[in-house]
Enzyme design. Sequence first.
Site, short mmCIF file in Angstrom:
data_model
loop_
_atom_site.label_atom_id
_atom_site.label_comp_id
_atom_site.label_asym_id
_atom_site.label_seq_id
_atom_site.Cartn_x
_atom_site.Cartn_y
_atom_site.Cartn_z
N GLY A 1 -3.75 -1.90 -2.34
CA GLY A 1 -2.33 -1.80 -2.67
C GLY A 1 -2.07 -2.30 -4.09
N LEU B 1 -0.09 -2.70 9.00
CA LEU B 1 -0.70 -1.56 8.30
C LEU B 1 -1.90 -1.98 7.46
CD1 LEU B 1 2.58 0.19 6.98
CD2 LEU B 1 1.45 0.50 9.18
N GLY C 1 0.82 -1.21 0.00
CA GLY C 1 0.00 0.00 0.00
C GLY C 1 0.85 1.25 0.00
N PHE C 2 0.20 2.35 0.22
CA PHE C 2 0.86 3.65 0.13
C PHE C 2 1.96 3.80 1.19
CE2 PHE C 2 0.25 8.05 1.95
CZ PHE C 2 1.22 8.64 1.16
N ALA D 1 -1.37 0.06 13.24
CA ALA D 1 -1.78 1.33 12.62
C ALA D 1 -3.19 1.70 13.09
CB ALA D 1 -1.77 1.20 11.11
N TYR E 1 -15.28 2.84 11.28
CA TYR E 1 -13.81 2.80 11.08
C TYR E 1 -13.11 3.21 12.37
CZ TYR E 1 -9.28 4.19 8.94
OH TYR E 1 -7.95 4.36 8.62
N THR F 1 -12.17 -6.76 8.30
CA THR F 1 -10.73 -6.65 8.02
C THR F 1 -10.02 -5.94 9.16
OG1 THR F 1 -11.19 -6.52 5.66
CG2 THR F 1 -9.04 -5.72 6.38
P1 NAD Z 1 -3.41 1.72 1.65
O1 NAD Z 1 -4.83 1.37 1.26
O2 NAD Z 1 -2.51 2.16 0.57
O3 NAD Z 1 -2.73 0.49 2.43
C1 NAD Z 1 -3.46 -0.55 3.02
C2 NAD Z 1 -2.90 -1.83 2.47
O4 NAD Z 1 -3.53 -2.92 3.12
C3 NAD Z 1 -3.17 -2.00 0.97
O5 NAD Z 1 -1.97 -2.37 0.31
C4 NAD Z 1 -4.20 -3.13 0.90
O6 NAD Z 1 -4.12 -3.87 -0.29
C5 NAD Z 1 -3.84 -3.91 2.15
N1 NAD Z 1 -4.93 -4.72 2.67
C6 NAD Z 1 -6.22 -4.37 2.85
N2 NAD Z 1 -6.91 -5.39 3.35
C7 NAD Z 1 -6.03 -6.44 3.50
C8 NAD Z 1 -6.15 -7.76 3.96
N3 NAD Z 1 -7.32 -8.26 4.38
N4 NAD Z 1 -5.05 -8.52 3.97
C9 NAD Z 1 -3.84 -8.04 3.54
N5 NAD Z 1 -3.68 -6.79 3.07
C10 NAD Z 1 -4.77 -6.00 3.06
O7 NAD Z 1 -3.53 2.81 2.78
P2 NAD Z 1 -2.40 3.55 3.65
O8 NAD Z 1 -2.74 4.97 3.59
O9 NAD Z 1 -1.05 3.10 3.27
O10 NAD Z 1 -2.77 3.02 5.12
C11 NAD Z 1 -1.91 2.19 5.89
C12 NAD Z 1 -2.45 2.14 7.32
O11 NAD Z 1 -2.45 3.45 7.87
C13 NAD Z 1 -3.88 1.64 7.43
O12 NAD Z 1 -3.99 0.80 8.57
C14 NAD Z 1 -4.71 2.89 7.65
O13 NAD Z 1 -5.88 2.64 8.41
C15 NAD Z 1 -3.73 3.77 8.40
N6 NAD Z 1 -4.00 5.20 8.23
C16 NAD Z 1 -3.60 5.86 7.09
C17 NAD Z 1 -3.86 7.21 6.98
C18 NAD Z 1 -3.44 8.01 5.76
O14 NAD Z 1 -3.64 9.23 5.76
N7 NAD Z 1 -2.82 7.43 4.74
C19 NAD Z 1 -4.52 7.90 8.00
C20 NAD Z 1 -4.92 7.19 9.12
C21 NAD Z 1 -4.64 5.85 9.24
#
Ligand code: NAD
Length: 323
Positions: A36, A76, A10-11, A117, A149, A95
């Site tokens: 991702g 994450l 993911g990101f 996370a 959420y 999830t």
């Molecule tokens: P993202 O969607 O790019 O990353 C999440 C990753 O988890 C993805 O690659 C997705 O394919 C994978 N995923 C989802 N469900 C899955 C599963 N059941 N099994 C395996 N992989 C799975 O988002 P992100 O922004 O990189 O977020 C990463 C973490 O940070 C998350 O937990 C999110 O809740 C938290 N978060 C992010 C932000 C933000 O601003 N980017 C803010 C608050 C919290």
Amino acid sequence: MHILITGGAGFIGSHLSERLIREGHTITVLDDLSTGQLSNISSLSGHPSFNFVEGSVLDRALVAELVQPAEVVFHLAAAVGVKLIMDEPSRSMLTNVAGTENVLDAALQNKAHTFVASTSEVYGKSAKFPFQEDDDLTIGSTKNLRWSYACAKTLDEFLALAHARESGLPVTVLRFFNTTGPRQTGRYGMVIPNFIKAALDNAPLIVHGTGDQSRCFGHVSDVVEALCRLMKTPDARGEVFNIGNDQEISIRALAEQIISAVGSSSEIQHVPYDQVYPVGFEDMQRRLPDVSKLERVTGFRPTVPLSQIIDDISDEMRLPLTA
Ligand code: NAD
């Protein structure tokens, strides 16, 4: 060190994976590629210390197998983004709760330091600014699925901290505030990539409501730096940290800055919330982190300015056009 990163395609996870490989660690990524993408980790494919496993954190046996050799786990993987949560609330909750339970249960076996996370969303409607880690959390009615959420992530935090208390599991809770930068997709309602894409296309930038609501945006490089420092800091164990930039900007001012930065002729269009989300949707006016605990414990606070974030994302979005 052997490190497992769930959601590593993911990101945030892909940037973290690249950084930890550069530091000489062995990285395993578990990702189901739901939000991702393999292209996020293409720079790592074939690296002798990098291993990608396509699968779900809901697969208990697979999670146990991958956690077993790891000394550190960054969990994450999650269903992320307000739009996705509103569109698929029950799958998202499963999830975000059962996935974390699987990761923590597996980590109990080998006492891997586990980073969970969480999100600024857990502060909910709190009007006490800036948000501090020990503040009360104020969420809304269960009829408003937006709060599912925040609730799921709150339960994750409780689970992690309960395991720390009961079994001495080394855990650290990461409350991410808006994190942005290259590779973040706008598909799930992330505001900055959506605005930059519209500005580059000279299309209208859609602002929900008045645009007076404000947010803070952290560059993913700052967030990764914070994570790497927390990983090396014994005092981070058993603790919760706000991770984000504390420079506030209104969404209207953000739209104006993006239009100006990319030299766009886009206009700003205001759309009422009830045309975008179900009636009764609640959005927060502000979300401001207090990052003094992060700075006290790690000696670091995120400082990359919004102008840099906009430049980095717009450069990335322009690439396919000029390549
Ligand atoms: P993202 O969607 O790019 O990353 C999440 C990753 O988890 C993805 O690659 C997705 O394919 C994978 N995923 C989802 N469900 C899955 C599963 N059941 N099994 C395996 N992989 C799975 O988002 P992100 O922004 O990189 O977020 C990463 C973490 O940070 C998350 O937990 C999110 O809740 C938290 N978060 C992010 C932000 C933000 O601003 N980017 C803010 C608050 C919290």
